[in-house]
Design an enzyme around this catalytic site. Structure first.
Site, PDB file in Angstrom:
ATOM      1  N   LYS A  45       0.820  -1.210   0.000  1.00  0.00           N
ATOM      2  CA  LYS A  45       0.000   0.000   0.000  1.00  0.00           C
ATOM      3  C   LYS A  45       0.851   1.256   0.000  1.00  0.00           C
ATOM      4  O   LYS A  45       0.436   2.277  -0.558  1.00  0.00           O
ATOM      5  CB  LYS A  45      -0.960   0.011   1.188  1.00  0.00           C
ATOM      6  CG  LYS A  45      -2.117  -0.955   1.005  1.00  0.00           C
ATOM      7  CD  LYS A  45      -3.317  -0.581   1.857  1.00  0.00           C
ATOM      8  CE  LYS A  45      -4.484  -1.523   1.600  1.00  0.00           C
ATOM      9  NZ  LYS A  45      -5.590  -1.320   2.538  1.00  0.00           N
ATOM     10  N   LYS A  62      -6.901 -11.856  -9.374  1.00  0.00           N
ATOM     11  CA  LYS A  62      -8.183 -11.973  -8.700  1.00  0.00           C
ATOM     12  C   LYS A  62      -9.144 -10.884  -9.166  1.00  0.00           C
ATOM     13  O   LYS A  62      -8.721  -9.772  -9.450  1.00  0.00           O
ATOM     14  CB  LYS A  62      -7.961 -11.814  -7.178  1.00  0.00           C
ATOM     15  CG  LYS A  62      -8.229 -13.079  -6.408  1.00  0.00           C
ATOM     16  CD  LYS A  62      -7.873 -13.004  -4.941  1.00  0.00           C
ATOM     17  CE  LYS A  62      -8.510 -11.923  -4.121  1.00  0.00           C
ATOM     18  NZ  LYS A  62      -8.315 -12.132  -2.664  1.00  0.00           N
ATOM     19  N   LYS A 117     -12.084  -4.605  -7.843  1.00  0.00           N
ATOM     20  CA  LYS A 117     -12.741  -3.371  -8.239  1.00  0.00           C
ATOM     21  C   LYS A 117     -11.792  -2.452  -8.993  1.00  0.00           C
ATOM     22  O   LYS A 117     -12.228  -1.559  -9.706  1.00  0.00           O
ATOM     23  CB  LYS A 117     -13.304  -2.655  -7.014  1.00  0.00           C
ATOM     24  CG  LYS A 117     -12.228  -2.314  -5.980  1.00  0.00           C
ATOM     25  CD  LYS A 117     -12.830  -1.629  -4.788  1.00  0.00           C
ATOM     26  CE  LYS A 117     -11.824  -1.013  -3.842  1.00  0.00           C
ATOM     27  NZ  LYS A 117     -10.787  -1.823  -3.253  1.00  0.00           N
TER      28      LYS A 117
END
Ligand code: TRP
Length: 333
Positions: free
Chosen positions: A115, A197, A200
């Site tokens: 992140k 995967k 969004k």
């Protein structure tokens, strides 16, 4: 007996709209779990602000997520559904646990590294101490298990380390929970990039739970397959990732086995196959979408659910927090 059931805690960040991967993966199996365990499920809104959120969107997604959980079969009478920020004990224990979590171990967390690479302009302290807040989320409820995906296992590991460290100093304050990786639950890949995967962040290949049927169908029709014409509908994730993913989705949506799906489409091309899968997903999601919409129109009901949820969660959480405050030496109010 009710109070002898094992306890489970899990949270989902309302940082994006729920999609088919969330549903066919963990979410679909939660209703079975609430029969077997005493479950606490919360919207991890405190965690979402470690990256910048649009306030109105965060509020909307939190609300929608509660409605969706109920629509997916989480009966709020049978489990505790709540919003993390409604139970201040999370933040309060989070601070205490910050002081029992080491800089070095936080620096080694893969999610922090990922992140901070993605949000290089906003590597804030919350992003860094995220795991100790998550440990607080968990330990407050003295659970036996924490159902998480593979990607969150490291967070449960550090939670166990923190709990053991704290217990080592003060005696058995926290139950040390186990990660619970569901035996069932599909790993759904993106429709446009079946190597990763469903997410969004690749919206073209991602089917959202609230999406309109025609949009869902369009996404399935555009799903990436391959140029195999011999016997195209075969489950072979290495050689045929796109097709295998569609087989997996169809099998999960209909309850059919992979073999039955292969037999059903033997000798058929991808055109027919993709429309049938799209149709099956539309029908699988329809009742959830309709129920979610119905619930969202009844804000008073939803409010009564999250209020009751927060009260029930708080009753448990506060006991653990009091014990912790006492152990570390805070003067009682
Ligand atoms: N970190 C989890 C995720 O990103 C969400 C989460 C927050 C969570 N607190 C938790 C999951 C406690 C399980 C238990 O998916």
């Amino acid at each position: 007996m009710e109070n002898q059931k094992k306890v489970m805690v899990s949270g989902i960040q309302p940082s994006g709209d729920l999609h088919l991967g969330n549903y066919l993966g963990p979410l679909r199996h939660w209703p079975e779990m609430i029969e077997e365990f005493d479950c606490y499920f919360f919207m991890a809104d405190l965690h979402t602000i470690t990256v910048r959120q649009d306030p109105a969107a965060l509020r909307r997604r939190t609300l929608t997520q509660i409605a969706q959980y109920i629509a997916c079969g989480l009966d709020p009478e049978k489990c505790v559904l709540f919003v993390q920020s409604h139970v201040p004990a999370h933040s309060q224990l989070g601070w205490v646990l910050d002081c029992y979590t080491m800089f070095g171990e936080l620096s080694r967390m893969t999610q922090f590294k990922d992140k901070s690479a993605k949000n290089a302009d906003n590597i804030n302290a919350g992003l860094f101490t995220y795991p100790s807040l998550m440990a607080a989320d968990i330990l407050l409820y003295q659970p036996d298990f924490v159902p998480v995906g593979e990607d969150q296992k490291q967070h449960v590991e550090i939670c166990r380390d923190i709990a053991e460290r704290f217990n080592g100093v003060y005696g058995d304050v926290f139950k040390v929970p186990e990660p619970y990786i569901a035996k069932v639950g599909a790993r759904i890949m993106g429709l446009s990039a079946p190597e990763s995967k469903m997410s969004k962040s690749a919206p073209e290949g991602c089917v959202f739970l609230m999406e309109k049927p025609e949009d869902i169908m369009r996404k399935f029709k555009r799903a990436v397959t391959d140029s195999d014409t011999e016997n195209p509908v075969r489950y072979d994730p290495k050689a045929k990732p796109g097709v295998s993913n569609l087989i997996q989705i169809y099998a999960a949506a209909t309850g059919k086995s992979y073999e039955a799906v292969e037999a059903e489409f033997a000798g058929q091309g991808y055109g027919v196959f993709k429309s049938v899968v799209g149709e099956a997903v539309i029908e699988c999601l329809r009742p959830i979408r309709e129920e979610t919409e119905r619930l969202l129109a009844d804000k008073a009901y939803l409010e009564s659910i999250w209020r009751a949820g927060a009260e029930r969660a708080e009753r448990t959480a506060i006991k653990t927090l009091r014990k912790v405050y006492k152990k570390v030496g805070f003067l009682p109010r």
